[in-house]
Design an enzyme around this catalytic site. Structure first.
Site, PDB file in Angstrom:
ATOM      1  N   SER A  91     -49.179 -29.964  26.045  1.00  0.00           N
ATOM      2  CA  SER A  91     -49.387 -30.710  27.447  1.00  0.00           C
ATOM      3  C   SER A  91     -47.742 -30.407  28.274  1.00  0.00           C
ATOM      4  O   SER A  91     -47.833 -30.937  29.137  1.00  0.00           O
ATOM      5  CB  SER A  91     -49.154 -31.831  27.010  1.00  0.00           C
ATOM      6  OG  SER A  91     -50.754 -32.268  26.716  1.00  0.00           O
ATOM      7  N   GLU A 129       0.864  -1.220  -0.026  1.00  0.00           N
ATOM      8  CA  GLU A 129      -0.015   0.125   0.103  1.00  0.00           C
ATOM      9  C   GLU A 129       0.886   1.152   0.010  1.00  0.00           C
ATOM     10  O   GLU A 129       0.332   2.313  -0.665  1.00  0.00           O
ATOM     11  CB  GLU A 129      -0.931   0.033   1.091  1.00  0.00           C
ATOM     12  CG  GLU A 129      -2.018  -1.037   1.195  1.00  0.00           C
ATOM     13  CD  GLU A 129      -3.073  -0.704   0.085  1.00  0.00           C
ATOM     14  OE1 GLU A 129      -3.294   0.438   0.011  1.00  0.00           O
ATOM     15  OE2 GLU A 129      -3.552  -1.608  -0.516  1.00  0.00           O
TER      16      GLU A 129
END
Length: 769
Positions: free
Chosen positions: A409, A143
């Site tokens: 249930s 870079e």
């Protein structure tokens, strides 16, 4: 020699000037000289006309130099004016400061393993001294090769980029230094305009003046975007490779540096070929700059980095999301990096995720089930595993803590506990038969009735009519109060249908409400956070307690555990047997098979499984006794592997038959011996019955409801026996059935013995009414 051979002598001029001076005759002006030469040509005219032509090239070069210099001066002035103008739109330099990095929340498992990062950055900040030396050099090589020699803006780099852009070699080049990129990330937007570039250069100069090169590089590595929501090199390394940047390899460092060109396009988990190709360019640049040796470069190129699979989208993110929801109430606003230690066991989390996903992949389509959730806590309320859905990458909705569904249930234990607390016992008998409550006629799924049955058998076989009768005897409000006392937080409607689980609850609160059965009757608060510290180690929060005190008396805990063990031994959850472990639980299925549940527990873990569809559409007969039980068994079998076996909490209680015999005998002994009556010693707990082996997996579609040794007591008439056995589960009535209040005791059916009635001592000894 004078021009043209004519000698000119000096002369005294006696004009009007008072000064007498001796001087040569003034040279005529160019204009007069040309006029004279035109009139008097001589031998030197050719030479005179040729001389200006020889001097013209020098004049052109001079003119170019002059105008180039002039334009340069004006260019500098113009650039300065632009810099002043756009610089005036920035904050004053004396007020300029690097924005504070958004805080990161590192969420850790109970074993210290990182589960997830949360926050705007997706990872913690890291010092450059903690990184391997080749990692920051990879960014410099690809870079900004002159990073340590320029002063924020690199004219040489800009010129090289312009040349490449003009010639078309090497692709389009930006020419921005690392400092300029940092300035853009810290202070500016991502727009591509001249004004932004000028401001970027000004801010880069300020950064170079304010900070050292290493500080700038450290800021850059912790702020730059790496794609996939990761800001900073630590977040990116965790995201793509599953470990800290402190241990990044050379190949991984090259991939990370290569991402700067196009973070989303070159992400190694999305484009491994592109990421590898770009990483090779980074490694070559590092070798050319002397950052690594040729040997290191060859090794890195021969072994490219591979992205870890499945990271960032696992079920641990459901737990991490729940942690974030709880943090606001735990420590309030977060303004710095923190580390949150949780109760999640990464091993159990992975096992739960695998059990749910594999079962749904194999049988989900067959049963019409698309989603599920698993919650597993220890008896003290610590959440050990929390899976909020089938696939976090597809849906981030956390069904484990946010989805409210009818429990069917699976709610019945609270009904039966309320009955026990109102004087019933597991061997109390109630009628399983037709029932009409203001036009509502609850019935069993099989449409079959077994007549008088014990509460234990009714719960194990999930007989709806018995549950409704018990609920009406104690009153729906008492049932609601019992459920809330044990830990259910949702609003419950106190009507007759509450006995069949028509009010919606979340999986987490239902599992937490089962915990008192496993721990001896103590209410718990489900929790996931144990400790919160700053990145520097300062403790912000430490959990100290998680129980609410006793919510069930010991004798009722023992009764409920005895009853719910039968669900796994002889009832609707026979496939949930855990060899060697004492386990109990309850299945549940809502109306039209929209929800399928199983909540089961041992002395070590309480685990609940929910299955269904997000739009509440009916499944293809997925009930609590098939898929949820299979998932629960798979998870619990692995989760309890290696753990010391321990029994469920037990207490002392006597059945009705024991009371009939023991009470009068104890009193008779006192009468004939004259000794004071002493309570009988507590009988030892009943030996645990071994569960029969579950049916083969290929017959998992149907549930075997009755064990061979029980058929003599509760089998239906022969005609019903001949019919195919079906599941006796949880057909639910509408949720808006009004409160019917307490119902009178059911009348005995002809040919069957009525429920036992309480008798005094003389009636027990000698009979009679």
């Amino acid at each position: 020699m004078a021009r043209g051979g004519k000698r000119q002598e000096p002369r005294f001029d006696d004009g009007e000037d008072d000064d007498w001076d001796l001087r040569a005759e003034r040279r005529p002006s160019p204009r007069s000289r040309h006029a004279r030469d035109a009139e008097e040509p001589d031998d030197f005219d050719a030479e005179a006309t040729a001389e200006p032509k020889r001097r013209r090239p020098a004049s052109m070069i001079g003119a170019l130099f002059y105008w180039g210099f002039t334009l340069s001066i004006w260019g500098v002035v113009g650039a300065g004016a632009l810099a002043v103008y756009y610089g005036s739109q920035l904050p004053p330099i004396d007020q300029l400061a690097v924005p504070k990095r958004p805080p990161n929340i590192a969420i850790m498992g109970s074993d210290g393993e990182l589960l997830a990062n949360r926050g705007d950055t997706g990872g913690a900040a890291i010092r450059i001294s903690e990184l391997p030396p080749y990692l920051p050099k990879a960014f410099i090589a690809i870079e900004d090769r002159r990073f340590y020699s320029h002063w924020g803006v690199d004219p040489q780099g800009i010129g090289r980029a312009l040349l490449r852009n003009v010639t078309g070699r090497g692709g389009m080049q930006g020419g921005s230094t690392l400092t300029q990129q940092l300035a853009k990330n810290l202070f500016l937007t991502q727009e591509r305009t001249i004004s932004r570039k000028i401001q970027e250069a000004i801010l880069a100069l300020w950064l170079e003046h304010k900070y050292s090169k290493d500080q700038i590089l450290e800021l850059y590595l912790n702020r730059v975007y790496f794609g996939s929501g990761a800001y900073g090199v630590e977040a990116a390394t965790q995201r793509y490779f599953g470990h800290s940047a402190k241990t990044a390899t050379l190949s991984e460092s090259a991939v990370l540096a290569g991402l700067m060109k196009a973070p989303s396009k070159l992400a190694p988990d999305r484009n491994p070929e592109g990421a590898t190709e770009r990483a090779a360019q980074v490694i070559t640049a590092m070798a050319q700059e002397g950052h690594i040796s040729e040997t290191m470069a060859k090794a890195a190129l021969a072994h490219p980095a591979q992205a870890a699979k499945g990271l960032g989208a696992g079920s641990a993110n459901y737990a991490a999301d729940y942690v974030m929801d709880m943090l606001d109430d735990t420590i309030g606003a977060i303004d710095q990096d923190i580390v949150v230690t949780t109760t999640i066991d990464p091993r159990l989390q992975a096992v739960a995720e695998g059990a749910l996903k594999e079962e749904l992949d194999n049988k989900g389509a067959k049963y019409g089930v698309s989603q599920g959730a698993i919650v597993s806590i220890d008896p003290n309320g610590a959440i050990r595993a929390l899976v909020g859905g089938r696939d976090y990458s597809e849906s981030q909705f956390n069904r484990a803590v946010s989805a409210k569904r009818q429990p069917g249930s699976a709610f019945k234990p609270f009904v039966y506990l309320a009955g026990l607390e109102h004087g019933m016992t597991p061997e109390s008998v109630r009628e399983d038969g037709p029932l009409n409550i203001k036009g509502w006629t609850p019935e069993n799924y099989s449409h079959e009735y077994f007549g008088p049955v014990t509460l234990t058998k009714a719960l194990a076989l999930s007989l709806n009519t018995v549950a409704v009768r018990v609920g009406l005897e104690v009153g729906p409000k008492a049932v609601v109060k019992t459920a809330h006392r044990l830990g259910v937080q949702s609003d419950l409607q106190p009507n007759a249908s509450i006995a069949l689980g028509t009010s919606e609850v979340t999986p987490l609160e239902l599992v937490a409400a089962y915990a008192p059965f496993a721990n001896g009757g103590v209410g718990v608060q489900p929790h996931i956070i144990t400790r919160v510290k700053t990145a520097s180690g300062k403790t912000l929060y430490q959990r100290k307690g998680s129980v609410f005190g006793r919510v069930i008396e010991p004798q009722y805990v023992a009764m409920m555990n005895t009853m719910m063990q039968e669900t796994l031994l002889t009832g609707t959850a026979r496939k949930a047997a855990l060899p060697g472990w004492q386990a109990a639980g309850k299945t549940g299925t809502s109306q039209d098979f929209r929800d399928a549940w199983f909540v089961g527990y041992t002395s070590r873990l309480v685990t609940g499984v929910w299955l269904g569809n997000d739009d509440s559409s009916p499944t293809k007969k997925a009930s609590g006794g098939n898929l949820p039980v299979e998932i629960w068994s798979r998870y619990m079998g692995i989760a309890l592997r290696g753990a010391p076996v321990a029994s469920l909490p037990t207490g002392s209680w006597r059945s009705d038959a024991e009371e009939v015999i023991a009470k009068p005998l104890d009193e008779l002994i006192g009468i004939f011996t004259g000794a004071d009556h002493q309570p009988a010693p507590t009988p030892p707990p009943r030996p645990q019955r071994q569960a029969p082996p579950p049916p083969p997996q290929d017959r998992a579609d149907e549930e075997t409801l009755l064990a061979p040794d029980e058929t003599a007591t509760i089998l239906p008439p022969p005609r019903a026996r001949a019919a195919r056995q079906r599941e006796i589960d949880d057909l639910l009535p509408p949720a808006d059935v009004p409160n019917a209040g307490a119902a009178p005791p059911p009348s005995p059916r002809r040919g069957r013995s009525p429920a036992p009635q309480e008798k005094n001592i003389f009636e027990q000894l000698f009979g009679g009414n």
